[in-house]
Design an enzyme around this catalytic site. Structure first.
Site, mmCIF file in Angstrom:
data_model
loop_
_atom_site.group_PDB
_atom_site.id
_atom_site.type_symbol
_atom_site.label_atom_id
_atom_site.label_comp_id
_atom_site.label_asym_id
_atom_site.label_seq_id
_atom_site.Cartn_x
_atom_site.Cartn_y
_atom_site.Cartn_z
ATOM 1 N N ASP A 93 -0.523 10.444 27.315
ATOM 2 C CA ASP A 93 -0.722 11.699 28.047
ATOM 3 C C ASP A 93 -2.177 11.924 28.461
ATOM 4 O O ASP A 93 -3.009 12.264 27.621
ATOM 5 C CB ASP A 93 -0.251 12.842 27.128
ATOM 6 C CG ASP A 93 -0.419 14.203 27.760
ATOM 7 O OD1 ASP A 93 -0.501 14.288 29.004
ATOM 8 O OD2 ASP A 93 -0.467 15.189 26.996
ATOM 9 N N ASP A 138 -2.220 13.988 35.558
ATOM 10 C CA ASP A 138 -1.617 14.149 34.234
ATOM 11 C C ASP A 138 -0.356 13.298 34.089
ATOM 12 O O ASP A 138 0.709 13.662 34.586
ATOM 13 C CB ASP A 138 -1.307 15.633 34.023
ATOM 14 C CG ASP A 138 -0.724 15.913 32.650
ATOM 15 O OD1 ASP A 138 -0.627 14.978 31.827
ATOM 16 O OD2 ASP A 138 -0.343 17.074 32.400
#
Ligand SMILES: *[C@@H]1O[C@H](CO)[C@@H](O)[C@H](O)[C@H]1NC(C)=O
Length: 393
Positions: free
Chosen positions: A86, A276
Site C-alpha cells: 500500500d 495509491d
C-alpha cells in the site's frame, strides 16, 4: 555470572577483530601479489561487493483486476501472510494469532480464510510494550508493536518493527487480506515506526521501486497479476519512456494535477493528487465523478450502489485524460470499466467521489490509473515517474 563471561568474550573478540584483519589483509595481499593472483582477487572482491547490493521483485495477486496483494513471510521460521502493498500508508501490520474475532478469522461467507501471525512460534520475535492504532479510509485496526525478520520479493529485513493487530474493523473480515505493508513516506508512519522500504534501502541498487499492475479482462481470483520491483525500474513490463514529476509532499506519494478531461468535459483546476496502490479505484471530486457518469452514460445501480455501464461498451468509452507536469496521461475505458460479475450485462465504473474539497488531496489515483501507467516511486529523488504499462490481454 553468564553475563560476565559473555561480556569478557565480547571484549576479547572485538579486540581480536580490530587487530587481526589488517594484519591478515596485509600479509594476504603480499602473498597474492607475489603469486601474481592479486588482480584476480580484487575482481572477486569487487564482484562480491556488487552482489551485496541488489534488487528484488514479487508478483501481485490479482482479485478481479480490482484488488492486488502480495505475499510476505515474517519470523523464524517464516510464517506466510498475504498483504496489501500500500503506497497510501507507511506501517506494516499483520493479524495476531490470538485474535479470534470474525474479522480476524475471516467471515465464512467471504470465501477467504486468514493467515495469522503466531508470535509464540517465532524464535526471533521481540514484543514491545508500545501500542499502535491506524485509521484507514475503509476501517481501523489496533494492537501492539513488535520486531522480527520480514522477507518479501527475495529480500530480507533482519529487524523490522511492525504492528500485531488484536482488533480489526469488520471490513477486513470480508477481504482476502492478512495485513498491510505501507510503502508511503516515514512522515506518514504511525508511532514513528521506520517503514519497511526505508529499512530495505541500504540493500538496494537504487532507492526506488516500480509498480506494474496487469489487466486480465478474464476473471482472476488471486492469480498472478502484476509485479512490484524493489531497487530497479521494471523494463520488462513498462515502456522505456518515463516521465517524472516532483512530489509536493513527502507523506503520501503526492503531486500536482494540472487538469482533467473526459469526452466533451474538461477542467484545468490545480489540485493535489496521490498515487495509491491500496485504493482500487479512482477517487475524484464530486463534479468530476458527475462528468464521468454523464460522458459514459452510466446509471446508478441501487442494488450494488455503483455506477454501471453496459459491459459491451468497455472498450469504446472516452478516455480519462489527466494533465500532470505538462504531460497528458490517457486512461482508457478498458482500464476504468470493470466486470465485477454484477450480472445483467452490467460493468462497474471504477471511480468514486471524494466529496467536494476540504483538507488534503482531492484526488486518489488508485489501481484504475496505475494499471494504465507503471508508477516508479523514486525515493532518492523525491519524484514519481509514469510509463505506459504492457498488458497480457
Ligand atoms: C501466496 O500465498 C498463498 C498462501 O500462502 C499461496 O497459496 C500462493 O501460492 C502464494 N502465491 C505466490 C505467487 O507466492
Amino acid at each position: 555470572m553468564r553475563t560476565a563471561v559473555l561480556i569478557a568474550l565480547v571484549a576479547a573478540c572485538s579486540a581480536v577483530t580490530v587487530k587481526v584483519p589488517t594484519q591478515q589483509t596485509g600479509s594476504l595481499r603480499a602473498k597474492l601479489i607475489r603469486e601474481g593472483k592479486y588482480s584476480a582477487f580484487l575482481a572477486t572482491q569487487h564482484a562480491a561487493r556488487i552482489q551485496q547490493l541488489n534488487s528484488g521483485s514479487q508478483p501481485f495477486l490479482d482479485y478481479y483486476d480490482d484488488f492486488y496483494l502480495g505475499n510476505i513471510t515474517l519470523g523464524t521460521p517464516g510464517q506466510p501472510a498475504t498483504i496489501v502493498l500500500d503506497t497510501g500508508s507507511s506501517n506494516l501490520w499483520v493479524i495476531d494469532a490470538a485474535c479470534n474475532s470474525q474479522a480476524c478469522n475471516g467471515y465464512p461467507d467471504s470465501g477467504y480464510t486468514k493467515q495469522k501471525f503466531d508470535t509464540t512460534k517465532s524464535s526471533s520475535f521481540v514484543k514491545e510494550t508500545r501500542k499502535f492504532s491506524i485509521e484507514y479510509g475503509s476501517g481501523s485496526c489496533s494492537g501492539y508493536l513488535g520486531k522480527d525478520t520480514v522477507s518479501f520479493g527475495g529480500l530480507t529485513i533482519a529487524t523490522q518493527e511492525f504492528g500485531v493487530a488484536t482488533h480489526l474493523a469488520e471490513v477486513f473480515g470480508y477481504q482476502p487480506v492478512d495485513g498491510i505493508l505501507g510503502l508511503g513516506w516515514p512522515a506518514l508512519a504511525v508511532d514513528k515506526v521506520v517503514p519497511p522500504m526505508q529499512n530495505l534501502l541500504p540493500q538496494l541498487d537504487a532507492p526506488l521501486f516500480t509498480v506494474w499492475l496487469d489487466r486480465k479482462l478474464s476473471i482472476s481470483n488471486g492469480g498472478s497479476g502484476g509485479l512490484i520491483t524493489y531497487g530497479a525500474i521494471d523494463t520488462t513490463n513498462c515502456d522505456s519512456a518515463i516521465t517524472y514529476v516532483p512530489l509536493t509532499s513527502k507523506t503520501y506519494w503526492q503531486f500536482a494535477l494540472d487538469g482533467f478531461s473526459v469526452g466533451t468535459y474538461s477542467e484545468s483546476k490545480k489540485d493535489q493528487v496521490i498515487s495509491d496502490t491500496g485504493t482500487s479505484w479512482l477517487g475524484a471530486p464530486n463534479s468530476v465523478v458527475s462528468a464521468i457518469v454523464k460522458q459514459t452514460k452510466a446509471t446508478f445501480d441501487w442494488s450494488s450502489e455503483l455506477y454501471t455501464v453496459d459491459c459491451s461498451t468497455m472498450q469504446t468509452q472516452p478516455d480519462l485524460v489527466f494533465t500532470i507536469g505538462g504531460t497528458k496521461y490517457n486512461v482508457k475505458s478498458v482500464e476504468y470499466i470493470l466486470d465485477l460479475q454484477l450480472g445483467g450485462g452490467k460493468c462497474a465504473l471504477a471511480v468514486f467521489s471524494m466529496g467536494s474539497g476540504g483538507f488534503g488531496p482531492t484526488w486518489i489515483l488508485g489501481d484504475t490509473f496505475i494499471r494504465q501507467y507503471c508508477n516508479i516511486y523514486d525515493i532518492g529523488n523525491a519524484q514519481i515517474g509514469f510509463a505506459q504499462a504492457h498488458h497480457s490481454f
